[in-house]
Motif scaffolding. Structure first.
Motif, PDB file in Angstrom:
ATOM      1  N   SER A  81      62.000  67.450 -32.914  1.00  0.00           N
ATOM      2  CA  SER A  81      63.051  68.391 -32.505  1.00  0.00           C
ATOM      3  C   SER A  81      63.127  68.461 -30.986  1.00  0.00           C
ATOM      4  N   LYS A  82      64.296  68.860 -30.507  1.00  0.00           N
ATOM      5  CA  LYS A  82      64.533  69.065 -29.077  1.00  0.00           C
ATOM      6  C   LYS A  82      65.533  70.208 -28.948  1.00  0.00           C
ATOM      7  N   GLU A  83      65.107  71.302 -28.326  1.00  0.00           N
ATOM      8  CA  GLU A  83      65.964  72.482 -28.250  1.00  0.00           C
ATOM      9  C   GLU A  83      65.865  73.149 -26.892  1.00  0.00           C
ATOM     10  N   ASP A  84      66.949  73.804 -26.494  1.00  0.00           N
ATOM     11  CA  ASP A  84      66.982  74.532 -25.231  1.00  0.00           C
ATOM     12  C   ASP A  84      66.250  75.866 -25.382  1.00  0.00           C
ATOM     13  N   ILE A  85      65.582  76.279 -24.319  1.00  0.00           N
ATOM     14  CA  ILE A  85      64.867  77.548 -24.320  1.00  0.00           C
ATOM     15  C   ILE A  85      65.202  78.301 -23.044  1.00  0.00           C
ATOM     16  N   LYS A  86      64.832  79.586 -23.015  1.00  0.00           N
ATOM     17  CA  LYS A  86      65.083  80.402 -21.840  1.00  0.00           C
ATOM     18  C   LYS A  86      63.962  81.435 -21.713  1.00  0.00           C
ATOM     19  N   VAL A  87      63.427  81.590 -20.517  1.00  0.00           N
ATOM     20  CA  VAL A  87      62.407  82.589 -20.216  1.00  0.00           C
ATOM     21  C   VAL A  87      62.873  83.356 -18.987  1.00  0.00           C
ATOM     22  N   GLY A  88      63.357  84.575 -19.193  1.00  0.00           N
ATOM     23  CA  GLY A  88      63.907  85.324 -18.073  1.00  0.00           C
ATOM     24  C   GLY A  88      65.101  84.585 -17.494  1.00  0.00           C
ATOM     25  N   GLU A  89      65.024  84.319 -16.175  1.00  0.00           N
ATOM     26  CA  GLU A  89      66.094  83.574 -15.504  1.00  0.00           C
ATOM     27  C   GLU A  89      65.870  82.063 -15.544  1.00  0.00           C
ATOM     28  N   LEU A  90      64.767  81.656 -16.118  1.00  0.00           N
ATOM     29  CA  LEU A  90      64.440  80.231 -16.171  1.00  0.00           C
ATOM     30  C   LEU A  90      65.032  79.584 -17.415  1.00  0.00           C
ATOM     31  N   THR A  91      65.498  78.368 -17.266  1.00  0.00           N
ATOM     32  CA  THR A  91      66.002  77.604 -18.410  1.00  0.00           C
ATOM     33  C   THR A  91      65.059  76.445 -18.678  1.00  0.00           C
ATOM     34  N   GLY A  92      65.124  75.909 -19.892  1.00  0.00           N
ATOM     35  CA  GLY A  92      64.217  74.820 -20.193  1.00  0.00           C
ATOM     36  C   GLY A  92      64.498  74.154 -21.514  1.00  0.00           C
ATOM     37  N   VAL A  93      63.535  73.316 -21.911  1.00  0.00           N
ATOM     38  CA  VAL A  93      63.649  72.536 -23.141  1.00  0.00           C
ATOM     39  C   VAL A  93      62.285  72.503 -23.819  1.00  0.00           C
ATOM     40  N   LYS A  94      62.302  72.571 -25.150  1.00  0.00           N
ATOM     41  CA  LYS A  94      61.072  72.384 -25.941  1.00  0.00           C
ATOM     42  C   LYS A  94      61.249  71.148 -26.813  1.00  0.00           C
ATOM     43  N   ILE A  95      60.306  70.229 -26.710  1.00  0.00           N
ATOM     44  CA  ILE A  95      60.374  68.982 -27.475  1.00  0.00           C
ATOM     45  C   ILE A  95      59.120  68.873 -28.351  1.00  0.00           C
ATOM     46  N   ILE A  96      59.338  68.634 -29.634  1.00  0.00           N
ATOM     47  CA  ILE A  96      58.222  68.418 -30.560  1.00  0.00           C
ATOM     48  C   ILE A  96      58.309  66.984 -31.065  1.00  0.00           C
ATOM     49  N   THR A  97      57.202  66.275 -30.976  1.00  0.00           N
ATOM     50  CA  THR A  97      57.170  64.885 -31.419  1.00  0.00           C
ATOM     51  C   THR A  97      55.981  64.660 -32.351  1.00  0.00           C
ATOM     52  N   LYS A  98      56.042  63.583 -33.068  1.00  0.00           N
ATOM     53  CA  LYS A  98      54.920  63.118 -33.895  1.00  0.00           C
ATOM     54  C   LYS A  98      54.407  61.836 -33.244  1.00  0.00           C
ATOM     55  N   SER A  99      53.182  61.860 -32.808  1.00  0.00           N
ATOM     56  CA  SER A  99      52.659  60.698 -32.084  1.00  0.00           C
ATOM     57  C   SER A  99      51.296  60.286 -32.628  1.00  0.00           C
ATOM     58  N   TYR A 100      50.858  59.142 -32.181  1.00  0.00           N
ATOM     59  CA  TYR A 100      49.633  58.528 -32.683  1.00  0.00           C
ATOM     60  C   TYR A 100      48.708  58.263 -31.495  1.00  0.00           C
ATOM     61  N   PRO A 101      47.794  59.177 -31.247  1.00  0.00           N
ATOM     62  CA  PRO A 101      46.926  59.040 -30.063  1.00  0.00           C
ATOM     63  C   PRO A 101      46.023  57.821 -30.163  1.00  0.00           C
ATOM     64  N   TYR A 102      45.733  57.247 -29.000  1.00  0.00           N
ATOM     65  CA  TYR A 102      44.867  56.067 -28.955  1.00  0.00           C
ATOM     66  C   TYR A 102      43.406  56.519 -28.925  1.00  0.00           C
ATOM     67  N   GLY A 103      42.583  55.872 -29.747  1.00  0.00           N
ATOM     68  CA  GLY A 103      41.162  56.182 -29.755  1.00  0.00           C
ATOM     69  C   GLY A 103      40.876  57.504 -30.443  1.00  0.00           C
ATOM     70  N   GLY A 104      39.594  57.840 -30.555  1.00  0.00           N
ATOM     71  CA  GLY A 104      39.200  59.091 -31.175  1.00  0.00           C
ATOM     72  C   GLY A 104      39.354  59.048 -32.683  1.00  0.00           C
ATOM     73  N   ASP A 105      39.169  60.210 -33.318  1.00  0.00           N
ATOM     74  CA  ASP A 105      39.225  60.276 -34.772  1.00  0.00           C
ATOM     75  C   ASP A 105      40.486  60.959 -35.276  1.00  0.00           C
ATOM     76  N   ILE A 106      41.492  61.108 -34.419  1.00  0.00           N
ATOM     77  CA  ILE A 106      42.764  61.704 -34.806  1.00  0.00           C
ATOM     78  C   ILE A 106      43.798  60.607 -35.005  1.00  0.00           C
ATOM     79  N   ASP A 107      44.356  60.551 -36.182  1.00  0.00           N
ATOM     80  CA  ASP A 107      45.361  59.528 -36.488  1.00  0.00           C
ATOM     81  C   ASP A 107      46.751  59.959 -36.040  1.00  0.00           C
ATOM     82  N   VAL A 108      47.079  61.242 -36.286  1.00  0.00           N
ATOM     83  CA  VAL A 108      48.405  61.756 -35.970  1.00  0.00           C
ATOM     84  C   VAL A 108      48.268  63.164 -35.409  1.00  0.00           C
TER      85      VAL A 108
END
Length: 246
Positions: free
Chosen positions: A176-203
């Motif tokens: 997802s990608k959506e616009d956000i607002k905090v007070g007078e500040l504007t912004g964006v929130k992005i959620i992704t599904k990724s696959y980290p390199y190394g370690g014991d976490i697959d997703v």
């Protein structure tokens, strides 16, 4: 006979006179040496002009003090130096507040960030749960697991806008990608599904927040192992406490 006696007396007289003259000469020499000693208060032998020209190095204590003060930051404007402090939160009771002063970075693609000489300082504050710990730019939860990460603050260039050149990558799946607002500040929130390199976490699922006042940009990523609405609400609550510090 009388003549021989007279010659002998004259010889003796001349010998005595010669001895007297020699003694006077030695006395004058000794007198001169005493005079030189009296003219030198230290009583030591006077050196030649060449020896007098040798100058020993003298430590400049004033310069040293200045250098030490500079090293200690006494002559430096601490308001323009990077800083990282933890205090009690003001907005949410029982939470902590992080205050950061960091050099601004620049970006061309909103993926990689570069530091440049004479970059200005960007200052901001953010509150977070007291059970979390933060070290450098990494947040860990009550279980010691990495849950968040501060990214370099960005100073946008003339004509640049937030995420203007950002594009999804083949390295992750955009949730997802959506616009956000905090007070007078504007912004964006992005959620992704990724696959980290190394370690014991697959997703995992990075939740990356961008906030801007039109020039300065704050960026932070939170991490979950699944889509957790309760954690998303917590992340949103954390972001709601963000402030740029003038």
């Amino acid at each position: 006979m009388n003549r021989l006696k007279l010659v002998g007396k004259l010889s003796i007289f001349m010998l005595v006179a010669l001895m007297i003259l020699t003694g006077c000469s030695k006395g004058d020499s000794a007198s001169t040496g005493t005079s030189n000693t009296q003219n030198n208060p230290s009583g030591t032998k006077e050196t030649s002009s060449q020896e007098d020209s040798v100058v020993l190095p003298v430590q400049n204590t004033d310069d040293k003090d200045t250098q030490d003060d500079s090293k200690n930051g006494d002559d430096v404007n601490t308001e323009e130096e990077p800083a990282f402090n933890i205090e009690e939160a003001e907005q949410i009771e029982g939470w902590k507040k992080i205050i950061v002063k960091d050099y601004a970075y620049v970006t061309e693609d909103w993926v990689s960030y570069s530091f440049r000489e004479n970059s200005p300082i960007i200052s901001y504050s953010l509150e977070f749960p007291s059970q979390w710990k933060v070290e450098y730019s990494i947040f860990t939860d009550e279980n010691g697991e990495k849950i968040g990460e501060l990214l370099p603050p960005v100073m946008m260039k003339e004509g640049q806008t937030l995420l203007d050149t950002w594009k999804p990558s083949d390295d992750y799946e955009l949730i997802s990608k959506e616009d956000i607002k905090v007070g007078e500040l504007t912004g964006v929130k992005i959620i992704t599904k990724s696959y980290p390199y190394g370690g014991d976490i697959d997703v995992w699922y990075p939740h990356t927040y961008y906030l801007t006042d039109g020039k300065r940009v704050f960026i932070i990523s939170f991490y979950t192992l699944d889509i957790d609405l309760q954690k998303q609400e917590l992340f949103d609550k954390i972001i709601s406490t963000f402030k740029f510090l003038d």
